[in-house]
Design a protein around this motif. Structure first.
Motif, PDB file in Angstrom:
ATOM      1  N   THR A 224       0.850  -1.193   0.000  1.00  0.00           N
ATOM      2  CA  THR A 224       0.000   0.000   0.000  1.00  0.00           C
ATOM      3  C   THR A 224       0.884   1.240   0.000  1.00  0.00           C
ATOM      4  N   VAL A 225       0.244   2.371  -0.291  1.00  0.00           N
ATOM      5  CA  VAL A 225       0.942   3.647  -0.201  1.00  0.00           C
ATOM      6  C   VAL A 225       1.361   3.929   1.241  1.00  0.00           C
ATOM      7  N   ASP A 226       0.566   3.503   2.198  1.00  0.00           N
ATOM      8  CA  ASP A 226       0.948   3.701   3.603  1.00  0.00           C
ATOM      9  C   ASP A 226       2.262   3.003   3.922  1.00  0.00           C
ATOM     10  N   HIS A 227       2.457   1.804   3.383  1.00  0.00           N
ATOM     11  CA  HIS A 227       3.731   1.116   3.590  1.00  0.00           C
ATOM     12  C   HIS A 227       4.879   1.894   2.953  1.00  0.00           C
ATOM     13  N   LEU A 228       4.657   2.413   1.763  1.00  0.00           N
ATOM     14  CA  LEU A 228       5.691   3.215   1.110  1.00  0.00           C
ATOM     15  C   LEU A 228       6.019   4.471   1.911  1.00  0.00           C
ATOM     16  N   MET A 229       5.015   5.060   2.510  1.00  0.00           N
ATOM     17  CA  MET A 229       5.250   6.271   3.283  1.00  0.00           C
ATOM     18  C   MET A 229       6.137   6.019   4.494  1.00  0.00           C
ATOM     19  N   VAL A 230       6.121   4.805   5.030  1.00  0.00           N
ATOM     20  CA  VAL A 230       7.008   4.473   6.147  1.00  0.00           C
ATOM     21  C   VAL A 230       8.455   4.711   5.740  1.00  0.00           C
ATOM     22  N   ALA A 231       8.842   4.183   4.576  1.00  0.00           N
ATOM     23  CA  ALA A 231      10.212   4.355   4.096  1.00  0.00           C
ATOM     24  C   ALA A 231      10.491   5.795   3.707  1.00  0.00           C
ATOM     25  N   THR A 232       9.503   6.459   3.133  1.00  0.00           N
ATOM     26  CA  THR A 232       9.721   7.810   2.623  1.00  0.00           C
ATOM     27  C   THR A 232       9.957   8.807   3.752  1.00  0.00           C
ATOM     28  N   ARG A 233       9.191   8.699   4.833  1.00  0.00           N
ATOM     29  CA  ARG A 233       9.410   9.599   5.972  1.00  0.00           C
ATOM     30  C   ARG A 233      10.793   9.380   6.581  1.00  0.00           C
ATOM     31  N   LEU A 234      11.173   8.135   6.749  1.00  0.00           N
ATOM     32  CA  LEU A 234      12.488   7.860   7.323  1.00  0.00           C
ATOM     33  C   LEU A 234      13.596   8.406   6.439  1.00  0.00           C
ATOM     34  N   MET A 235      13.470   8.243   5.118  1.00  0.00           N
ATOM     35  CA  MET A 235      14.474   8.776   4.207  1.00  0.00           C
ATOM     36  C   MET A 235      14.534  10.295   4.297  1.00  0.00           C
ATOM     37  N   ALA A 236      13.380  10.952   4.353  1.00  0.00           N
ATOM     38  CA  ALA A 236      13.364  12.414   4.466  1.00  0.00           C
ATOM     39  C   ALA A 236      14.030  12.858   5.762  1.00  0.00           C
TER      40      ALA A 236
ATOM     41  N   TYR B 191       5.466   6.547  13.003  1.00  0.00           N
ATOM     42  CA  TYR B 191       4.777   5.891  11.896  1.00  0.00           C
ATOM     43  C   TYR B 191       5.387   4.518  11.604  1.00  0.00           C
ATOM     44  N   PHE B 192       6.709   4.433  11.659  1.00  0.00           N
ATOM     45  CA  PHE B 192       7.381   3.155  11.404  1.00  0.00           C
ATOM     46  C   PHE B 192       6.939   2.093  12.402  1.00  0.00           C
ATOM     47  N   LEU B 193       6.802   2.463  13.662  1.00  0.00           N
ATOM     48  CA  LEU B 193       6.423   1.502  14.689  1.00  0.00           C
ATOM     49  C   LEU B 193       5.005   0.969  14.497  1.00  0.00           C
ATOM     50  N   GLN B 194       4.175   1.665  13.736  1.00  0.00           N
ATOM     51  CA  GLN B 194       2.836   1.162  13.455  1.00  0.00           C
ATOM     52  C   GLN B 194       2.863  -0.031  12.503  1.00  0.00           C
ATOM     53  N   GLU B 195       3.914  -0.178  11.720  1.00  0.00           N
ATOM     54  CA  GLU B 195       4.025  -1.274  10.751  1.00  0.00           C
ATOM     55  C   GLU B 195       5.069  -2.311  11.149  1.00  0.00           C
ATOM     56  N   ALA B 196       6.078  -1.900  11.912  1.00  0.00           N
ATOM     57  CA  ALA B 196       7.210  -2.777  12.204  1.00  0.00           C
ATOM     58  C   ALA B 196       6.943  -3.638  13.432  1.00  0.00           C
ATOM     59  N   THR B 197       7.548  -4.816  13.439  1.00  0.00           N
ATOM     60  CA  THR B 197       7.568  -5.636  14.645  1.00  0.00           C
ATOM     61  C   THR B 197       8.636  -5.081  15.585  1.00  0.00           C
ATOM     62  N   PRO B 198       8.618  -5.487  16.859  1.00  0.00           N
ATOM     63  CA  PRO B 198       9.680  -5.022  17.761  1.00  0.00           C
ATOM     64  C   PRO B 198      11.078  -5.372  17.265  1.00  0.00           C
ATOM     65  N   ALA B 199      11.245  -6.554  16.675  1.00  0.00           N
ATOM     66  CA  ALA B 199      12.569  -6.935  16.169  1.00  0.00           C
ATOM     67  C   ALA B 199      12.982  -6.050  14.997  1.00  0.00           C
ATOM     68  N   GLN B 200      12.049  -5.741  14.105  1.00  0.00           N
ATOM     69  CA  GLN B 200      12.372  -4.865  12.990  1.00  0.00           C
ATOM     70  C   GLN B 200      12.727  -3.461  13.465  1.00  0.00           C
TER      71      GLN B 200
ATOM     72  N   THR C  33       9.719  -4.692   6.251  1.00  0.00           N
ATOM     73  CA  THR C  33       8.654  -3.898   6.860  1.00  0.00           C
ATOM     74  C   THR C  33       7.829  -3.197   5.784  1.00  0.00           C
ATOM     75  N   VAL C  34       8.507  -2.584   4.825  1.00  0.00           N
ATOM     76  CA  VAL C  34       7.808  -1.872   3.753  1.00  0.00           C
ATOM     77  C   VAL C  34       7.027  -2.850   2.886  1.00  0.00           C
ATOM     78  N   GLY C  35       7.525  -4.077   2.768  1.00  0.00           N
ATOM     79  CA  GLY C  35       6.829  -5.094   1.987  1.00  0.00           C
ATOM     80  C   GLY C  35       5.704  -5.785   2.724  1.00  0.00           C
ATOM     81  N   GLY C  36       5.541  -5.500   4.028  1.00  0.00           N
ATOM     82  CA  GLY C  36       4.436  -6.071   4.787  1.00  0.00           C
ATOM     83  C   GLY C  36       4.676  -7.472   5.299  1.00  0.00           C
ATOM     84  N   TYR C  37       5.935  -7.849   5.499  1.00  0.00           N
ATOM     85  CA  TYR C  37       6.252  -9.172   6.049  1.00  0.00           C
ATOM     86  C   TYR C  37       7.468  -9.002   6.954  1.00  0.00           C
TER      87      TYR C  37
END
Length: 455
Positions: A194-206, A269-278, A329-333
């Motif tokens: 999803t675009v939401d997953h992409l936004m996780v990476a985009t915010r971190l890069m910014a 935002y990243f923590l909403q998609e990532a596992t604790p290990a990620q 994380t961005v790929g949803g797994y």
């Protein structure tokens, strides 16, 4: 705007597998067929316990064999040996390994027995692609990123930067737009569900780029006092655990400047998609990045030009590593922590980060020459330490990049053969896609980069 869904995955690994076999190593062409197969929108199969596999410590196929299931007969002696591809035998355990995963959601990950990887698409990038690649640079062109996703990500990231974290003053707006974050992240993560997953990476890069500019580079950065600034910013990723008296003071500090505001928000935002290990993996990789910043700053303060090998050691830390390591994380797994931590996987990730960072050295070469002061990059260090002309040093840096890329692809091919776990294969594929997308962005970002006149 409706989400158009993930783009077709592209990867350099199939070609790497074919070349690997052509050189006579015979290390796992079949395994790379599985890496090539796109998992689509089905959930990846859960990985078996990591103890089922003994992964190579330095990129070689291990002598240890997968533990056979209870109904399996003995594996033929020598069926898997050091430096050799899987032998064709009738042993059930080995046949099961070669046949790939089974079960719900794994059809797209099965091995193509005896099949050669299909030919890559035509090497030439689409005619509409701006910019020229560095002549002689080993790379893989990628399709143009999905324009609908690019537009949506570009819109969302600017709204976040302006409205949520006040990332830049108005007179830096053209530079933010010129960075082309939407095109960058869509090219590097085409399998994001999803675009939401992409936004996780985009915010971190910014956020990472803003900190580099403001703390280290040409928007007020300085080596003086850098360690203290980096430490306080890092607490936005790795929170401070302190007393009730001092905790509110720390919390307020996270809003003190643009890098800390961006780090804090992007991490939430990243923590909403990532596992604790990620999440812990990402914090570790960002600590590596900050250590690299400090080494470069120390050399700047003492006017020291490192030896070439020392510079490459610094660049293994001050590099893009935090970006491809969140590809799951961005790929949803998730790539399980024990598999991520294996030495062979760490070698693949390190080589990918090193190669992509030398790409940055090469494309940003003229930009850095035009900036105040002396900027260390690989061509500059090679010219001074090996007493070469600037042209010969640049061409030598291209060779160093190519050697790193070949080593990355060979290590990834070996690991795919040694551990054909679905999530391992998908992660390796994601890292390879990130490597290719990173080059695409550097080549096409003519707002930021231009090539030297060495050819």
């Amino acid at each position: 705007m409706p989400d158009p869904g993930p783009s077709p995955l592209q990867s350099s690994l199939p070609a790497a597998a074919a070349r690997f076999g052509a050189h006579g190593h015979g290390r796992g062409t079949e395994a790379l067929d599985a890496v090539r197969a796109a998992p689509g929108d089905l959930p990846p199969a859960p990985a078996p316990p990591a103890s089922t596999y003994t992964l190579p410590s330095t990129g070689t196929v291990p002598t240890a064999r997968p533990a056979p299931p209870p109904d399996a007969g003995p594996v033929a002696e020598g069926a898997v040996r050091e430096g050799a591809g899987p032998a064709r035998t009738s042993a059930p355990a080995l046949e099961r390994l070669l046949s790939g995963p089974s079960g719900l959601g794994t059809a797209g990950l099965r091995f193509a027995r005896g099949a050669q990887p299909p030919a890559r698409p035509a090497a030439a990038a689409p005619a509409s692609t701006p910019g020229n690649p560095v002549p002689g640079l080993y790379h893989h062109p990628v399709p143009e990123p999905d324009p609908v996703r690019v537009e949506e990500i570009s819109h969302r990231i600017k709204a976040w930067a302006v409205d949520e974290v006040e990332l830049f003053p108005p007179d830096w707006e053209d530079q933010f737009d010129g960075f082309s974050l939407g095109r960058y992240m869509v090219a590097c993560h085409p399998d994001a569900p999803t675009v939401d997953h992409l936004m996780v990476a985009t915010r971190l890069m910014a956020a990472e780029n803003a900190l580099d500019d403001v703390y280290c580079e040409d928007h007020g950065g300085s080596p003086a006092g850098l360690g203290g600034r980096l430490l306080l910013a890092h607490t936005a990723l790795d929170p401070l655990h302190t007393t009730a008296e001092y905790h509110p003071l720390w919390e307020r500090s996270l809003h003190a400047d643009a890098p800390r505001r961006a780090y804090r928000s992007a991490m939430e935002y990243f923590l909403q998609e990532a596992t604790p290990a990620q999440a812990d993996r990402y914090r570790h990789d960002m600590a590596r990045l900050h250590l690299g910043y400090l080494a470069e700053a120390a050399w700047a303060e003492t006017d020291h030009v490192p030896e070439v090998w020392e510079y490459l050691a610094m660049r293994q830390f001050n590099n893009f590593r935090p970006c491809p390591t969140i590809t799951d994380t961005v790929g949803g797994y998730e790539l399980p922590a024990d598999l991520h931590a294996q030495p062979a996987m760490q070698r693949v990730i390190a080589l990918a980060g090193n190669a992509t960072t030398i790409v940055n050295d090469l494309y940003s070469y003229t930009k850095e020459l035009d900036s105040p002061g002396r900027h260390l990059n690989l061509p500059v260090v090679i010219a001074e330490r090996e007493n070469r002309s600037v042209r010969d040093a640049y061409l030598k840096a291209v060779e160093v990049h190519n050697d790193l890329m070949h080593a990355f692809e060979a290590a990834a091919a070996e690991l795919a053969a040694a551990c054909p776990v679905p999530n391992v294969l998908r992660f390796l594929r994601g890292v390879a896609v990130w490597v290719d997308g990173n080059h695409y962005w550097h080549q096409t970002n003519t707002y930021r980069y231009s090539l030297p006149d060495f050819w």
